[in-house]
Scaffold this active site. Sequence first.
Site, short mmCIF file in Angstrom:
data_model
loop_
_atom_site.label_atom_id
_atom_site.label_comp_id
_atom_site.label_asym_id
_atom_site.label_seq_id
_atom_site.Cartn_x
_atom_site.Cartn_y
_atom_site.Cartn_z
N ASN A 67 -2.04 1.69 -3.45
CA ASN A 67 -1.99 0.56 -2.52
C ASN A 67 -2.04 -0.72 -3.32
O ASN A 67 -3.10 -1.24 -3.66
CB ASN A 67 -3.16 0.63 -1.53
N GLU A 68 -0.85 -1.22 -3.63
CA GLU A 68 -0.73 -2.41 -4.47
C GLU A 68 -1.09 -3.66 -3.67
O GLU A 68 -1.19 -3.60 -2.44
CB GLU A 68 0.73 -2.52 -4.96
N PRO A 69 -1.28 -4.80 -4.36
CA PRO A 69 -1.53 -6.05 -3.65
C PRO A 69 -0.51 -6.23 -2.52
O PRO A 69 0.68 -5.96 -2.71
CB PRO A 69 -1.36 -7.11 -4.74
#
Length: 639
Positions: A165-167
């Site tokens: 879950n990236e930025p």
Amino acid sequence: MNSESVKDNLSLGTFERVHVDAHNSSSVAAVKVAEKIAALIQARAGEGRYAVLGLATGSTPVPVYRELIRKHKEEGLSFSNVITFNLDEYYPLERSHRESYWKFMQEQLFAHIDIQQANIHLPSGEVSRDEAFNQCREYEQAINEAGGIDLQLLGIGRTGHIGFNEPGSGSESRTRLVTLDAMTRRDAARDFLGEGNVPRYAITMGVGTILEAREILLLAWGRSKAGVVKAAVEGTQSDQLPASFLQKHSNTRFVVDQAAASELTRNTEPWRVGFVEWTPELVRRAVAGLSLKVGKPVLKLVEKDYNENGLADLLTVKGSAYQLNIEIFNVLQHAITGWPGGKPGADDSQRPERAEPKSKRVLFLASEPQEDILGAGGTIHRLKDQGHEVTIAYLTSGGLAVPDEEAISALDLTSALNRLSGAPAAKGLQVRIGELKAKGLLDEDSLEIREVKSAIREAEARQAVQLLGIESSQLKFLNLPFYSKGRYRRFSVEQEDVRILAELLDEVKPHQIFLTGDQADPSSVAGIHFQLFNRVFKKFLTEADWSAQTYVWMYRGSGEEWPIHEVNMAVPLSPDELRNKITAAFQHRSQHSQNPYALLEQNESWQRTEYLNRNTAKIYDALGMAEYEAIECFVRHHP
Ligand code: GLP
């Protein structure tokens, strides 16, 4: 520095929005986590129920998995009542790929325990894009059908991601296909032997999915995670740092080692958190920090500055700002020396190194080529110029970090040169070129290709150190077996590694040793380097006379520098010396990014080092010391 200097954590809750367990080392922490998991499994087994574990990949959980395997083998811990769900998988990627998370979990855990294969769940990187959506929905369903996750293990990426879950990932996000961040792909480049090979996408459980677990343990080791740990623990919740959403969850703990905890306020400004014992290190930290914060050199700080910045207590203990300022100014000043091997004939009572012997035997240890130059190139050059006997030893060749393209062009060149000179092509050369060109993502390098890649790095190392006045004969390539046989995140040290390093130390009997890695992720090459050194050196301390006279100096790894208050020796570099050092670092061409834009983004390792060395000089200047072009820093290590 550790949180023990805080006697009473009265205000910890003001800063930390999630519970943090900081352990002295990652190995202690990993054992605790494994105990917790084992207790859950056994409690469930007692009730005739399944334990549902959410599992993570990356190097961080590996020591936990190793301890679980040990418990299974030696203590009979059974996993027959365990169901697992892994966080994520690269996309697109075959399960059989050497870097798939499927394979990783089999190698690191599942193949060594008695879990039923049918109880193992990982998203698949093999489905078509059209099927991906359904797969994600079914993954969530399967978690629900198993009764939800009892205990979720997490690592954290340097972008603040959990799972993948990236930025930008919201707190309600579910299992889905995502695009990987540039930094994440760069961090994975070593595993995939080149950034270009890293998949662009992944399938990951969402933040919302993770938050539904009944209990969450986020693990983090090493200084490189310290910034992101601080932001997740003390910052406000934001989708720019998905790990911060864990603050929402009432049963979450961050389990970290001291290096990963080092930027938490409890460690950077412990006096704001509770009553502290003012150790010399803490006083240095407070005064240097205050000087930089209020923008005044140390000698110009006044009582008002101390009082207004939460340091009234320090003044009470120390008497007056005047006294305190002078004391700290002197300590900082005495660390600066242009004589890293000691100044012959000078009074050395206030100097970092001894004056005698005039010419010292100096051993630089680097976990792989280039680390020595990035961390201490200017100092190596000075030591050599000042008449010391310098030996540089590379524990590993660093061959794993050579992209295929580099190896192909080296082989192509060799064969062209062969043709030119009319010499018969070296045996097997064409075969290797063919092998490399035909190599798919799936294939591991053959032993021969590994040797080619090692040779490339050795040649670069020889070329680089020449610029520092060091000759090839002063270099040692130890080629430790843990690396030659291993792969990133899967290294394990053997007796042979210990023997080779011990032999070297005994041969050189150094007056000074320079090394790195104490702040590194313990499973990284630099981390292993440090543990191995300690193991070997401690043995000498009890058995050999020479070692008691040895000063051990730590340099920091690539892209990092010591905080000023920790520094025991600061070596200034002139503009020419800096230029020379950076030119030397630049010789490691196989380590240049494959992405031309890295240069524009100032992301090449030699660029980051130049910036750091210049910036350190600026910090000393701001503290009121002399103004230099650049500075390299060292911390004395007492094994
Ligand atoms: C990858 C994984 C994460 C992991 C992170 C950190 O991005 N998808 O789950 O936490 O890497 O990796 P490491 O533990 O090797 O530092």
